[in-house]
Motif scaffolding. Structure first.
Motif, PDB file in Angstrom:
ATOM      1  N   GLN A 190       0.842  -1.201   0.000  1.00 35.74           N
ATOM      2  CA  GLN A 190       0.000   0.000   0.000  1.00 35.74           C
ATOM      3  C   GLN A 190       0.878   1.253   0.000  1.00 35.74           C
ATOM      4  OE1 GLN A 190      -3.276   0.495  -0.301  1.00 35.74           O
ATOM      5  NE2 GLN A 190      -3.053   2.687  -0.105  1.00 35.74           N
ATOM      6  N   GLY A 248     -13.687  -1.768  -9.854  1.00 31.81           N
ATOM      7  CA  GLY A 248     -13.700  -1.401  -8.446  1.00 31.81           C
ATOM      8  C   GLY A 248     -14.995  -0.739  -8.041  1.00 31.81           C
ATOM      9  N   TYR A 303     -16.384   6.126  -6.115  1.00 38.33           N
ATOM     10  CA  TYR A 303     -16.676   7.092  -5.058  1.00 38.33           C
ATOM     11  C   TYR A 303     -16.572   8.496  -5.641  1.00 38.33           C
ATOM     12  CZ  TYR A 303     -16.277   3.197  -1.837  1.00 38.33           C
ATOM     13  OH  TYR A 303     -16.469   2.006  -1.198  1.00 38.33           O
ATOM     14  N   ILE A 347     -12.842   8.663  -7.307  1.00 37.43           N
ATOM     15  CA  ILE A 347     -11.934   7.620  -6.825  1.00 37.43           C
ATOM     16  C   ILE A 347     -12.564   6.280  -7.187  1.00 37.43           C
ATOM     17  CG2 ILE A 347     -11.038   6.473  -4.755  1.00 37.43           C
ATOM     18  CD1 ILE A 347     -10.905   9.202  -3.417  1.00 37.43           C
ATOM     19  N   GLU A 371     -12.009   2.464  -5.973  1.00 34.49           N
ATOM     20  CA  GLU A 371     -11.316   1.644  -4.974  1.00 34.49           C
ATOM     21  C   GLU A 371     -11.323   0.198  -5.435  1.00 34.49           C
ATOM     22  OE1 GLU A 371     -11.285  -1.265  -1.832  1.00 34.49           O
ATOM     23  OE2 GLU A 371     -13.221  -0.479  -2.425  1.00 34.49           O
ATOM     24  N   LYS A 420      -8.775  -2.309  -1.558  1.00 36.65           N
ATOM     25  CA  LYS A 420      -8.315  -1.357  -0.537  1.00 36.65           C
ATOM     26  C   LYS A 420      -7.309  -0.332  -1.070  1.00 36.65           C
ATOM     27  CE  LYS A 420     -10.746  -3.408   2.584  1.00 36.65           C
ATOM     28  NZ  LYS A 420     -12.056  -2.940   2.827  1.00 36.65           N
ATOM     29  N   VAL A 421      -7.151  -0.261  -2.393  1.00 34.64           N
ATOM     30  CA  VAL A 421      -6.311   0.764  -3.008  1.00 34.64           C
ATOM     31  C   VAL A 421      -7.246   1.785  -3.625  1.00 34.64           C
ATOM     32  CG1 VAL A 421      -4.576   1.262  -4.768  1.00 34.64           C
ATOM     33  CG2 VAL A 421      -4.433  -0.852  -3.442  1.00 34.64           C
ATOM     34  N   PHE A 422      -7.099   3.047  -3.225  1.00 29.74           N
ATOM     35  CA  PHE A 422      -7.970   4.113  -3.696  1.00 29.74           C
ATOM     36  C   PHE A 422      -7.269   4.857  -4.828  1.00 29.74           C
ATOM     37  CE2 PHE A 422      -9.367   2.940   0.454  1.00 29.74           C
ATOM     38  CZ  PHE A 422     -10.745   3.040   0.390  1.00 29.74           C
ATOM     39  N   ASN A 423      -7.744   4.632  -6.059  1.00 30.54           N
ATOM     40  CA  ASN A 423      -7.150   5.221  -7.243  1.00 30.54           C
ATOM     41  C   ASN A 423      -7.873   6.508  -7.607  1.00 30.54           C
ATOM     42  OD1 ASN A 423      -5.340   2.908  -7.976  1.00 30.54           O
ATOM     43  ND2 ASN A 423      -7.309   1.865  -8.002  1.00 30.54           N
ATOM     44  N   GLN A 424      -7.159   7.625  -7.595  1.00 32.39           N
ATOM     45  CA  GLN A 424      -7.744   8.888  -8.022  1.00 32.39           C
ATOM     46  C   GLN A 424      -7.791   8.889  -9.550  1.00 32.39           C
ATOM     47  OE1 GLN A 424      -5.302  11.920  -6.229  1.00 32.39           O
ATOM     48  NE2 GLN A 424      -6.465  11.850  -4.330  1.00 32.39           N
TER      49      GLN A 424
END
Length: 164
Positions: free
Chosen positions: A18, A95, A98, A123, A125, A128-132
């Protein structure tokens, strides 16, 4: 030498993974290769590679359905304006969508928001990786195509944008 040896069957530390993803994002890296003992991981992030792969499958998939209902002129007429209503910002990954950084924050963008190519629009997700997700184009958001908290697929349109 002893500190490079890794017991077989031991997984990568997910917290360190992470942290690596966060460092990749912070420094604008899109690819990292890791080798640990016999195990090799290749990490890629960002839409550059995924965006180039999206048009090819869609172009091959669209002609077949269009050719089949050629006898009925009304459906293609209705489908054409929707497709021509403006370019779309697509999800570069599978994913959960958001619209805001957290439930208490306002959405990154809404209908009428002006965006630039580097503007973060949402975002996605995954694990558990939040990609902008950046807009990657300049224009104005004209339509939100996904609801907050909804699961999205690779290449799924998220926003419609006008570039006028």
């Amino acid at each position: 030498m002893a500190k490079n040896e890794v017991p077989k069957g031991e997984p990568f530390d997910l917290e360190k993974l992470q942290t690596l993803f966060e460092m990749m994002e912070k420094h604008g890296l899109t690819e990292v290769n890791l080798k640990r003992g016999e195990e090799t991981w290749k990490l890629r992030r960002g839409p550059q590679e995924t965006v180039s792969m999206v048009p090819a499958p869609m172009q091959h998939a669209v002609p077949a359905p269009v050719a089949a209902p050629a006898a009925a002129p009304a459906p293609p007429t209705e489908a054409a304006p929707a497709a021509d209503a403006g370019p779309v910002i697509k999800s570069p990954t599978v994913g959960t969508f958001y619209a805001s950084p957290s439930p208490d924050d306002p959405p990154f963008v809404s209908v009428g928001s002006k965006v630039g190519s580097d503007t973060i629009v949402c975002i996605v997700e995954a694990m558990k990786v939040f990609n902008q997700i950046p807009a990657e184009m300049n224009g104005t958001i004209t339509e939100l195509l996904v609801k907050d908290g909804e699961a999205v697929e690779f290449g799924q349109p998220l926003f419609r944008i006008s570039q006028g």
